[in-house]
Design an enzyme around this catalytic site. Sequence first.
Site, mmCIF file in Angstrom:
data_model
loop_
_atom_site.group_PDB
_atom_site.id
_atom_site.type_symbol
_atom_site.label_atom_id
_atom_site.label_comp_id
_atom_site.label_asym_id
_atom_site.label_seq_id
_atom_site.Cartn_x
_atom_site.Cartn_y
_atom_site.Cartn_z
ATOM 1 N N HIS A 34 27.271 17.596 22.537
ATOM 2 C CA HIS A 34 28.086 17.206 21.374
ATOM 3 C C HIS A 34 29.001 18.345 20.937
ATOM 4 C CE1 HIS A 34 26.497 13.137 20.535
ATOM 5 N NE2 HIS A 34 25.502 13.605 21.268
ATOM 6 N N SER A 67 31.378 -5.719 42.127
ATOM 7 C CA SER A 67 30.291 -4.751 42.208
ATOM 8 C C SER A 67 29.151 -5.325 43.028
ATOM 9 C CB SER A 67 29.774 -4.418 40.805
ATOM 10 O OG SER A 67 28.534 -3.743 40.925
ATOM 11 N N GLY A 122 22.934 3.747 31.326
ATOM 12 C CA GLY A 122 22.254 3.899 30.028
ATOM 13 C C GLY A 122 21.231 5.011 30.024
ATOM 14 N N ALA A 123 21.267 5.892 31.036
ATOM 15 C CA ALA A 123 20.260 6.949 31.145
ATOM 16 C C ALA A 123 20.806 8.312 30.728
ATOM 17 C CB ALA A 123 19.723 7.012 32.578
ATOM 18 N N LEU A 125 23.351 9.781 32.066
ATOM 19 C CA LEU A 125 23.722 10.512 33.276
ATOM 20 C C LEU A 125 25.142 10.165 33.735
ATOM 21 C CD1 LEU A 125 20.248 10.169 35.068
ATOM 22 C CD2 LEU A 125 21.109 12.111 33.741
ATOM 23 N N SER A 126 25.920 9.605 32.807
ATOM 24 C CA SER A 126 27.356 9.371 33.039
ATOM 25 C C SER A 126 27.675 8.356 34.126
ATOM 26 C CB SER A 126 28.085 10.685 33.349
ATOM 27 O OG SER A 126 28.005 11.534 32.259
ATOM 28 N N SER A 128 29.155 5.609 33.540
ATOM 29 C CA SER A 128 30.491 5.073 33.277
ATOM 30 C C SER A 128 31.572 6.038 33.755
ATOM 31 C CB SER A 128 30.697 4.692 31.812
ATOM 32 O OG SER A 128 30.032 5.550 30.963
ATOM 33 N N ASP A 172 32.045 14.329 30.564
ATOM 34 C CA ASP A 172 31.490 13.563 31.683
ATOM 35 C C ASP A 172 32.514 13.329 32.789
ATOM 36 O OD1 ASP A 172 29.471 13.520 29.889
ATOM 37 O OD2 ASP A 172 29.643 11.393 29.396
ATOM 38 N N TYR A 224 26.913 7.644 17.675
ATOM 39 C CA TYR A 224 27.717 8.685 18.328
ATOM 40 C C TYR A 224 29.010 8.909 17.530
ATOM 41 C CZ TYR A 224 30.214 11.192 22.044
ATOM 42 O OH TYR A 224 30.931 12.125 22.769
HETATM 43 C C1 GLA Z 1 28.196 11.639 26.039
HETATM 44 C C2 GLA Z 1 29.715 11.731 25.963
HETATM 45 C C3 GLA Z 1 30.182 13.154 26.202
HETATM 46 C C4 GLA Z 1 29.449 14.140 25.312
HETATM 47 C C5 GLA Z 1 27.937 13.903 25.378
HETATM 48 C C6 GLA Z 1 27.200 14.760 24.392
HETATM 49 O O1 GLA Z 1 27.770 11.913 27.335
HETATM 50 O O2 GLA Z 1 30.304 10.888 26.918
HETATM 51 O O3 GLA Z 1 31.575 13.240 25.993
HETATM 52 O O4 GLA Z 1 29.913 14.082 23.999
HETATM 53 O O5 GLA Z 1 27.614 12.556 25.129
HETATM 54 O O6 GLA Z 1 27.286 16.093 24.734
#
Ligand code: GLA
Length: 384
Positions: A34, A67, A122-123, A125-126, A128, A172, A224
């Site tokens: 954050h 997909s 949703g974990a 771990l990016s 998206s 991310d 968020y």
């Molecule tokens: C998510 C957001 C990021 C970042 C983190 C927290 O992953 O996509 O941009 O803000 O939360 O560090």
Amino acid sequence: MGAEQVRDGFVALYGTEPEGVWSAPGRVNLIGEHTDYNDGFVMPFALPHTAVAAVSRRDDGVLRLHSADIEDGVAELRLDDLVPETDRGWTAYPAGVVWALREAGHAVTGADIHLTSTVPSGAGLSSSAALEVVVALALNDLYELGLQRWQLARLCQRAENVYVGAPTGIMDQTASACCEEGHALFLDTRDLSQKQIPFDLASEGMRLLVVDTQVKHSHSEGEYGKRRAGCERGAALLGVDALRDIAYGDLDAALARLGDDEEAVRLVRHVVTEDERVEKAVALLESGDTRAIGPVLVAGHASLRDDFRISCPELDLVVDTAMSAGALGSRMTGGGFGGSAIVLADVADVDSITKAVEEAFAAAGFTAPRVFEAVPAPGARRLV
Ligand code: GLA
């Protein structure tokens, strides 16, 4: 699923060979949570889990998306009809990238895309960002747009912020686009300047575990955005552009100025101390004192739990149990409210820590966590 299978899937679906196959990874963030929407510091690395896409251009203004992971047919969209915040499904990510490229003036005239992803969704771990970046890189290559990696990351962030409608930072997408194998990425999110920090735990007898609590989160939901707005309010109260501008040495004075505004005090304290923790972790890694980042991770977790208040019982249980079982460090990673935690441990302790966490989850009546080892993998790239 490998490049061959994704290419075969494309052929079965669209009846022709794709022009190429690309991949983009998910990420785990070592430290710096954050801070990215506060112009601060982060240090993620790429996971071996990737989104893989087979892509061909079209010249008729049509985007076809499919997909392999979802029991849906081919989604067929007209580029001229793409409108922000109208799609709540997975197609919003790739479509958002096409929208963002076109909005920025790039002549993308359509695409056929078939993709699959091994990044758990949703974990934290990016998943998206991986979907966005794989599509952005493919279109950048095919349409010869000449955009650099950091520019692709910015466009993907815009897709996510405006088209999908999730107010996330830049970490991310930059991680997925710019990370390098064997390294963590020290990123200054103000100007996107980067430094690749060698991160080879195995040679030092350590491991980094990712513990997916299976508690799903979503950043388009309110919390968020509330934290982000709260940080922006804190910066405004302190008269700075972003909380990044409060030096660690000036923190006490800044907090005193916030007086009894408890909410602002908590958010500002987290962000300013977290930036300091990233810089400390970088210094430790660069001096070869990797083990010493353990307490920095634990302090980061406490700050996210107590000041930023975005942890949850499952994440706290991972951290507490791992530390009691002999871990060197542990903290939640990613956006929070669920998702994953990381655990830094000596090789010899990995099995007993994993067992302790699994048993603690069972005893608490939580869904069994998914535990895997993470080694820094390559960033986005063309496979075929
Ligand atoms: C998510 C957001 C990021 C970042 C983190 C927290 O992953 O996509 O941009 O803000 O939360 O560090």
